[in-house]
Motif scaffolding. Structure first.
Motif, PDB file in Angstrom:
ATOM      1  N   ALA A  27     -30.653   4.887  -7.497  1.00  5.82           N
ATOM      2  CA  ALA A  27     -30.531   5.658  -6.251  1.00  5.82           C
ATOM      3  C   ALA A  27     -30.587   7.161  -6.503  1.00  5.82           C
ATOM      4  CB  ALA A  27     -29.246   5.282  -5.523  1.00  5.82           C
ATOM      5  N   TYR A  28     -30.428   7.560  -7.765  1.00  2.39           N
ATOM      6  CA  TYR A  28     -30.452   8.986  -8.103  1.00  2.39           C
ATOM      7  C   TYR A  28     -31.763   9.405  -8.751  1.00  2.39           C
ATOM      8  CZ  TYR A  28     -25.487   9.396  -7.023  1.00  2.39           C
ATOM      9  OH  TYR A  28     -24.285   9.443  -6.377  1.00  2.39           O
ATOM     10  N   THR A  73     -31.658  16.981  -1.012  1.00  2.00           N
ATOM     11  CA  THR A  73     -32.641  17.177   0.059  1.00  2.00           C
ATOM     12  C   THR A  73     -33.791  18.068  -0.392  1.00  2.00           C
ATOM     13  OG1 THR A  73     -31.383  19.060   0.859  1.00  2.00           O
ATOM     14  CG2 THR A  73     -30.957  16.947   1.915  1.00  2.00           C
ATOM     15  N   VAL A 137     -27.189  18.920   6.361  1.00  2.00           N
ATOM     16  CA  VAL A 137     -27.072  18.037   5.206  1.00  2.00           C
ATOM     17  C   VAL A 137     -26.939  18.816   3.900  1.00  2.00           C
ATOM     18  CG1 VAL A 137     -28.098  16.065   4.046  1.00  2.00           C
ATOM     19  CG2 VAL A 137     -28.798  16.604   6.376  1.00  2.00           C
ATOM     20  N   ALA A 326     -38.988  15.581   9.097  1.00  2.00           N
ATOM     21  CA  ALA A 326     -38.604  14.170   9.059  1.00  2.00           C
ATOM     22  C   ALA A 326     -39.288  13.388  10.171  1.00  2.00           C
ATOM     23  CB  ALA A 326     -37.094  14.035   9.170  1.00  2.00           C
ATOM     24  N   ARG A 330     -42.601   9.473  11.550  1.00  2.00           N
ATOM     25  CA  ARG A 330     -42.934   8.526  12.612  1.00  2.00           C
ATOM     26  C   ARG A 330     -44.434   8.344  12.784  1.00  2.00           C
ATOM     27  NH1 ARG A 330     -38.853   7.595  16.822  1.00  2.00           N
ATOM     28  NH2 ARG A 330     -36.962   8.560  16.062  1.00  2.00           N
TER      29      ARG A 330
ATOM     30  N   ASP B   8     -40.258   3.367   6.637  1.00  2.68           N
ATOM     31  CA  ASP B   8     -40.071   4.460   7.596  1.00  2.68           C
ATOM     32  C   ASP B   8     -39.170   5.560   7.058  1.00  2.68           C
ATOM     33  OD1 ASP B   8     -41.670   3.232   9.424  1.00  2.68           O
ATOM     34  OD2 ASP B   8     -40.029   2.356  10.587  1.00  2.68           O
ATOM     35  N   VAL B  10     -37.982   8.523   5.041  1.00  2.00           N
ATOM     36  CA  VAL B  10     -38.671   9.545   4.258  1.00  2.00           C
ATOM     37  C   VAL B  10     -37.718  10.269   3.309  1.00  2.00           C
ATOM     38  CG1 VAL B  10     -40.474   9.861   5.974  1.00  2.00           C
ATOM     39  CG2 VAL B  10     -38.431  11.288   6.071  1.00  2.00           C
ATOM     40  N   HIS B  11     -36.492   9.758   3.192  1.00  2.00           N
ATOM     41  CA  HIS B  11     -35.562  10.277   2.193  1.00  2.00           C
ATOM     42  C   HIS B  11     -35.099  11.695   2.501  1.00  2.00           C
ATOM     43  CE1 HIS B  11     -34.127   9.855  -2.116  1.00  2.00           C
ATOM     44  NE2 HIS B  11     -34.030   8.635  -1.640  1.00  2.00           N
ATOM     45  N   CYS B  12     -35.056  12.069   3.781  1.00  2.00           N
ATOM     46  CA  CYS B  12     -34.692  13.445   4.122  1.00  2.00           C
ATOM     47  C   CYS B  12     -33.198  13.691   3.999  1.00  2.00           C
ATOM     48  CB  CYS B  12     -35.169  13.797   5.527  1.00  2.00           C
ATOM     49  SG  CYS B  12     -34.293  12.934   6.862  1.00  2.00           S
ATOM     50  N   GLY B  13     -32.401  12.620   4.144  1.00  2.00           N
ATOM     51  CA  GLY B  13     -30.954  12.780   3.978  1.00  2.00           C
ATOM     52  C   GLY B  13     -30.199  13.195   5.225  1.00  2.00           C
ATOM     53  N   PHE B  14     -30.862  13.274   6.387  1.00  2.00           N
ATOM     54  CA  PHE B  14     -30.164  13.687   7.607  1.00  2.00           C
ATOM     55  C   PHE B  14     -29.041  12.722   7.986  1.00  2.00           C
ATOM     56  CE2 PHE B  14     -32.461  17.157  10.119  1.00  2.00           C
ATOM     57  CZ  PHE B  14     -32.988  17.718   8.974  1.00  2.00           C
ATOM     58  N   LEU B  16     -26.862  11.496   5.852  1.00  2.00           N
ATOM     59  CA  LEU B  16     -25.725  11.573   4.929  1.00  2.00           C
ATOM     60  C   LEU B  16     -24.422  12.033   5.588  1.00  2.00           C
ATOM     61  CD1 LEU B  16     -27.411  13.044   1.702  1.00  2.00           C
ATOM     62  CD2 LEU B  16     -27.021  10.664   2.282  1.00  2.00           C
ATOM     63  N   GLU B  28     -24.364   8.584  -3.595  1.00  3.76           N
ATOM     64  CA  GLU B  28     -25.658   8.276  -2.970  1.00  3.76           C
ATOM     65  C   GLU B  28     -25.760   6.798  -2.582  1.00  3.76           C
ATOM     66  OE1 GLU B  28     -27.965  10.574  -2.301  1.00  3.76           O
ATOM     67  OE2 GLU B  28     -29.516   9.209  -1.598  1.00  3.76           O
ATOM     68  N   ARG B  33     -29.222   6.456   3.183  1.00  5.19           N
ATOM     69  CA  ARG B  33     -30.427   6.737   2.410  1.00  5.19           C
ATOM     70  C   ARG B  33     -30.418   5.963   1.093  1.00  5.19           C
ATOM     71  NH1 ARG B  33     -31.623  12.842   0.419  1.00  5.19           N
ATOM     72  NH2 ARG B  33     -29.753  12.413  -0.810  1.00  5.19           N
ATOM     73  N   GLY B  34     -29.268   5.963   0.422  1.00  8.96           N
ATOM     74  CA  GLY B  34     -29.160   5.255  -0.847  1.00  8.96           C
ATOM     75  C   GLY B  34     -29.282   3.750  -0.669  1.00  8.96           C
ATOM     76  N   TYR B  37     -32.806   2.862  -0.005  1.00  2.03           N
ATOM     77  CA  TYR B  37     -33.571   2.972  -1.247  1.00  2.03           C
ATOM     78  C   TYR B  37     -33.383   1.722  -2.098  1.00  2.03           C
ATOM     79  CZ  TYR B  37     -35.958   5.565  -4.935  1.00  2.03           C
ATOM     80  OH  TYR B  37     -36.879   5.991  -5.863  1.00  2.03           O
ATOM     81  N   LEU B  38     -32.129   1.277  -2.199  1.00  2.00           N
ATOM     82  CA  LEU B  38     -31.857   0.072  -2.988  1.00  2.00           C
ATOM     83  C   LEU B  38     -32.480  -1.168  -2.323  1.00  2.00           C
ATOM     84  CD1 LEU B  38     -28.164   0.567  -4.211  1.00  2.00           C
ATOM     85  CD2 LEU B  38     -30.299   1.167  -5.362  1.00  2.00           C
ATOM     86  N   CYS B  70     -31.135   9.791  12.668  1.00  3.19           N
ATOM     87  CA  CYS B  70     -32.377   9.734  11.888  1.00  3.19           C
ATOM     88  C   CYS B  70     -33.565  10.283  12.657  1.00  3.19           C
ATOM     89  CB  CYS B  70     -32.672   8.299  11.473  1.00  3.19           C
ATOM     90  SG  CYS B  70     -34.254   8.172  10.597  1.00  3.19           S
ATOM     91  N   PRO B  71     -34.167  11.382  12.163  1.00  4.58           N
ATOM     92  CA  PRO B  71     -35.332  11.929  12.862  1.00  4.58           C
ATOM     93  C   PRO B  71     -36.575  11.052  12.705  1.00  4.58           C
ATOM     94  CG  PRO B  71     -34.433  13.496  11.262  1.00  4.58           C
ATOM     95  CD  PRO B  71     -33.811  12.169  10.989  1.00  4.58           C
ATOM     96  N   SER B  72     -36.607  10.204  11.668  1.00  9.88           N
ATOM     97  CA  SER B  72     -37.789   9.373  11.449  1.00  9.88           C
ATOM     98  C   SER B  72     -37.709   8.047  12.199  1.00  9.88           C
ATOM     99  CB  SER B  72     -37.970   9.091   9.959  1.00  9.88           C
ATOM    100  OG  SER B  72     -38.138  10.288   9.264  1.00  9.88           O
TER     101      SER B  72
END
Lengths: 482, 432
Positions: A27-28, A73, A137, A326, A330, B8, B10-14, B16, B28, B33-34, B37-38, B70-72
């Motif tokens: 994850a990192y 980020t 964030v 972000a 979409r 979908d 995008v890993h932006c992190g919003f 978190l 994470e 997001r984490g 990802y997993l 989430c913006p995505s």
């Protein structure tokens, strides 16, 4: 890494602060730039500044490379781990230690988010000026590493202009205080060198930032234009008229489509470009200049002007703009956010050339940018599943280098990181790069502090390893390596 | 699982800062997001679905605060619900964990069993045994899950335990709607007062109210915990039960149940017999505050001089998007002021069975929520979900009462002092 060293990290930081499970480490493996991935050997999550120093001391003794990570980020791969190295996450150092309204400053730990500083200052009518789009964030530690800007840096400057001092852990595990409460120090600006060093000179663990009083008046408009070029010319004329907007931002049709799909922020869908102009300051000044800005937009052929009627509408305009990257998720499976700067007067040229490069690569590019200071954020849209990654990366690199060729720079605010290290020789001479390397080596003799970032290395760029060439100052006997 | 929606992200992190487990742990792997990802790595076969993976899925509260953030447009709600059954199937649980979970699922969805358990709890409290065990320090030495179970015991009176609302209550004046109310399972046992207040308010506002007696668990607990089949069976039974009454609207006064009822259309979309019926059913479902905000008020409302701190239940605000309505309903009461709290999007830690199976994180979140609520200096805390009511009450200071918003409206319409009848404020202190 030996089991003994791991045990030492556990003893120093506590078992719950050391992640070693292969699943968890994955994850990192990347930050906000997911194209680059490296799995670290360990992830450390210290809770105190002292624990950060302990961790770095062990790394220094064992020559284990380490990479500091904030909220992950970053868009240049600045927090990309190093294989066999450790990631030091600052996400457990999240205290706001003090808000001092009298001296207009706040003392915070590095894991505090940018927006939380402003939230804590709000009851006193104050705020923290740098506002990267990810401000809800991203953390102040990362802002310092990248010298982050944001929409409002046109008028208010970057992170470097808003930090008074920082307690840092240097790459050998010792600590130092850079800067001071007094803004005017003599000697070399060591804090200035640290801010924007992308985590290569050490880790900030306690930061004193400046707070500004909220402006008396804020007015915001969104002007639609039939072409990005006309919108760009409008911005140039606004600045030429002597007006310094708090922000001047532009989005093209693709970005507008994405934002509207994400949250309906009220942008017109049938326009080629939307220009956001925000003015702030004393009421009378804002009112006069706002009328001027409207007139200038009209002179350059705006088709529609929407004025944010209240705070809620203004917030919505910004929410849309700040979610733009972000939101593009979409309309495209994958994308790269590029970050380059061109002289403002060449905005139209740059956009035309980017369009040509995109057409040649057969990919779509959307443009979102800080028009006021020529900081472009072209978004290269692609599909990894369709095998377009490599082409997208090439296009993205070509766009960054185009910015340099036009007399601009490789990065406006996202940093060089892993992504652009190989393009650095495009912008800087060998002597420039060698000088930077000397500065870096003065802090990090063993090259363990975020290695592989910022400066090009043979491993990274596929260059042939060459013989060491002494810096001209070295050759002249004026300086020497230790 | 289907990997399309995973792409979908995008890993932006919003997401978190909205994630309670991330806010608590800074890890994470404990963030949306984490976790996505997993999940993506697992779907590609790059990592195995093992204990470490399962642990990070189990630790998700399912509060869904990340979805609106989430913006995505990533549908994390769908992702987590589709991966939970996989974890249930593929990650073996330890004996104690299995037993504890089985106990929960054998108890909470069954009102009669729960009533018996509550009766035992009542005896335990009233006999002085509870005070004794606390004094002896026995409770402190219990495993944290049992300690959480003990601490969450609601202070319900004998009368309330066996109270029930009539199957049909006629609306006052010209009848506007035929409304069905889901009595709930735990809700019926522990919050009979909330059901009674809901029925009185609806009837006063001109609705015929039907409360089916044979109401089983709606399946919310099962569906949100990854027990797909059980959830689907319970959904079918609930639909059939309400279909008998030919209703205009089906009302829930528990956010978790309401969100499950609204999901029936999705849950049963693959069932030939039920797909259409489930869709039609879900379209009729409203939270009680949603319905009251839609219906122009007929009743006069007496003033209640109270400062109310409102807590957004996750399954109301995030899962159902119901944020403004409960506030509107509360503001329709003269003299009452509604106060929003800091970190409003952060879950209180209740989250279905979460505070029982993950007591440590739940406790940290509960304390944090209580602090934020108390910072507004309230007389009363209002929240529209049974789980939140139990969880928040456990951590609040003495003197602050926790109620469902509909109880405040009921008191105002009837012109009585709050809690003239309710024993909700009979908070037991000795357990803290």
């Amino acid at each position: 890494m030996t089991g003994d060293v791991r045990a030492e990290f556990v003893a120093a930081l506590g078992a719950d602060a050391v992640l070693a499970d292969p699943v968890e480490l994955r994850a990192y493996e990347c930050d906000g730039l997911t194209g680059f991935r490296v799995v670290p050997a360990l992830v450390l999550l210290p809770r105190t500044a002292a624990a950060v120093a302990d961790a770095v001391r062990i790394c220094a003794r064992e020559r284990i490379p380490f990479v500091a990570r904030g909220a992950g980020t970053g868009l240049s791969g600045g927090a990309l781990p190093v294989a066999n190295g450790v990631v030091i996450s600052l996400q457990r150092l999240r205290s706001i230690i003090e808000v001092d309204p009298v001296n207009r400053r706040a003392v915070v730990e590095p894991g505090v988010t940018n927006l939380d500083i402003s939230r804590a200052a709000a009851p006193h009518g104050l705020y923290f000026a740098p506002d990267p789009s990810s401000q809800q964030v991203c953390t102040i530690g990362g802002n310092i590493a990248e010298n982050s800007g944001g929409a409002h840096c046109l008028k208010y400057g970057f992170t470097v202009h808003h930090v008074l001092s920082a307690d840092v852990v240097l790459p050998d595990g010792t600590t130092a205080v850079l800067g001071a409460d007094s803004p005017h120090l003599g000697g070399y600006d060591l804090l200035g060198a640290f801010i924007g060093s992308e985590g290569t000179l050490g880790i900030a663990t306690r930061i004193t930032v400046k707070l500004l009083p909220k402006p008396a008046a804020v007015r915001t408009l969104v002007a639609d234009f039939p072409s990005v070029e006309q919108a760009g010319d409008a911005v140039t004329s606004i600045i030429a008229a002597g007006i310094v907007p708090a922000a001047a931002e532009m989005m093209d049709a693709v970005a507008i489509e994405a934002v509207q799909a994400a949250l309906d922020a009220g942008y017109s869908r049938d326009t080629a470009a939307a220009l956001i102009v925000e003015l702030d300051g004393p009421q009378a000044e804002v009112d006069i200049q706002f009328a001027e800005v409207r007139q200038l937009c009209q002179n350059h052929g705006t088709t529609n002007i929407r004025v944010a009627g209240d705070e809620h509408e203004r917030a919505l305009v910004w929410k849309g703009r700040k979610a733009a990257f972000a939101a593009v998720g979409r309309i495209s499976p994958d994308y790269i956010v590029q970050d380059g700067v061109v002289p403002r007067t060449l905005l139209a040229t740059a956009l035309t050339r980017i369009g040509e490069l995109a057409a040649a690569a057969g990919l779509r590019v959307s443009n979102v940018f800080h028009a006021g200071d020529g900081n472009l954020h072209p978004l290269v849209l692609y599909s990894e599943a369709a095998g377009e990654l490599e082409r997208a990366e090439e296009l993205s690199r070509a766009i960054a280098e185009l910015c340099v060729d036009l007399g601009g720079s490789l990065s406006g605010e996202h940093g060089i990181g892993t992504d652009k290290a190989c393009s650095m020789p495009r912008q800087f001479s060998e002597d420039d790069l060698a000088t930077m390397a000397l500065l870096r080596a003065a802090y990090d003799t063993d090259g363990i502090c975020n290695p592989g970032k910022v400066l090009p290395t043979p491993r990274l760029c596929g260059e042939k390893p060459g013989v060491h060439r002494p810096h001209p100052l070295e050759a002249a006997g004026l300086i020497e390596r230790t | 699982m289907n990997s399309e929606p995973l792409a979908d992200c995008v890993h932006c992190g919003f997401c978190l800062p909205t994630c309670p487990t991330y806010v608590v742990s800074g890890q994470e792997t404990e963030s949306p997001r984490g976790r996505i990802y997993l999940m993506d790595l697992a779907a590609r076969g790059e990592i195995s679905v093992d204990e470490a993976f399962g642990g990070h899925i189990d630790s998700c509260l399912g509060c869904l605060a990340c979805v609106p953030a989430c913006p995505s447009g990533v549908r994390y709600d769908k992702l987590i619900e589709s991966v939970r059954p996989q974890v249930e199937r593929e990650v073996p649980r330890g004996f104690a964990d299995r037993l504890f979970r089985r106990l929960i699922f054998a108890l909470f969805p069954y009102p009669n069993r729960l009533r018996l358990a509550a009766l035992a709890g009542l005896l335990y409290t009233r006999s002085g045994l509870r005070t004794l065990l606390h004094r002896l320090g026995v409770v402190e030495r219990l495993p944290s899950r049992l300690r959480a179970l003990e601490a969450l015991l609601p202070p319900v009176g004998l009368q309330a335990l066996f109270s029930s609302v009539p199957e049909m209550t006629p609306g006052r004046g010209e009848v506007r709607l035929r409304v069905g109310l889901l009595a709930g399972c735990a809700n019926r046992v522990f919050f009979g007062d909330v059901n009674a207040a809901t029925v009185r308010v609806l009837a006063a506002e001109g609705c015929d109210v039907y409360v089916p007696r044979d109401n089983q668990c709606c399946g919310a607990l099962s569906s949100h915990a990854g027990h797909e089949e059980d959830g689907a069976e319970r959904a079918k039974a609930t639909i059939e039960m309400f279909e008998r009454y030919r209703l205009d609207v089906v009302v829930a006064n528990v956010a978790g149940c309401g969100s499950a009822l609204k999901e029936y259309g999705d849950i049963l979309s693959g069932s030939p017999d039920f797909a259409e019926r489930a869709k039609a059913f879900s379209a009729k479902v409203r939270d009680i505050t949603e319905l009251l905000a839609e219906l122009p008020a007929r009743t006069a409302r007496a003033p209640l001089d109270l400062r109310v701190a409102y807590h957004d239940a996750c399954h109301l605000a995030n899962a159902q998007g119901v944020r403004s309505q409960p506030r509107e309903v509360l503001r329709s009461i003269p003299g009452l002021s509604v106060h929003d709290i800091a970190e409003a999007e952060l879950c209180c830690g209740s989250a279905g069975i979460y505070n029982l199976v993950q007591p440590d994180t739940a406790e940290e979140l509960g304390r944090r929520k209580a602090e934020n609520l108390q910072a507004t200096g309230p007389d009363v805390v209002a929240t529209a979900n049974a789980g939140c009511l139990l969880q928040i009450r456990r951590f609040l200071d003495e003197g602050i009462t926790v109620v469902h918003p509909v109880q405040l409206l009921d008191a105002s319409i009837r012109g009585v002092a709050l809690f003239a009848t309710a024993d909700l404020n009979a908070k037991t202190r000795e357990r803290r």
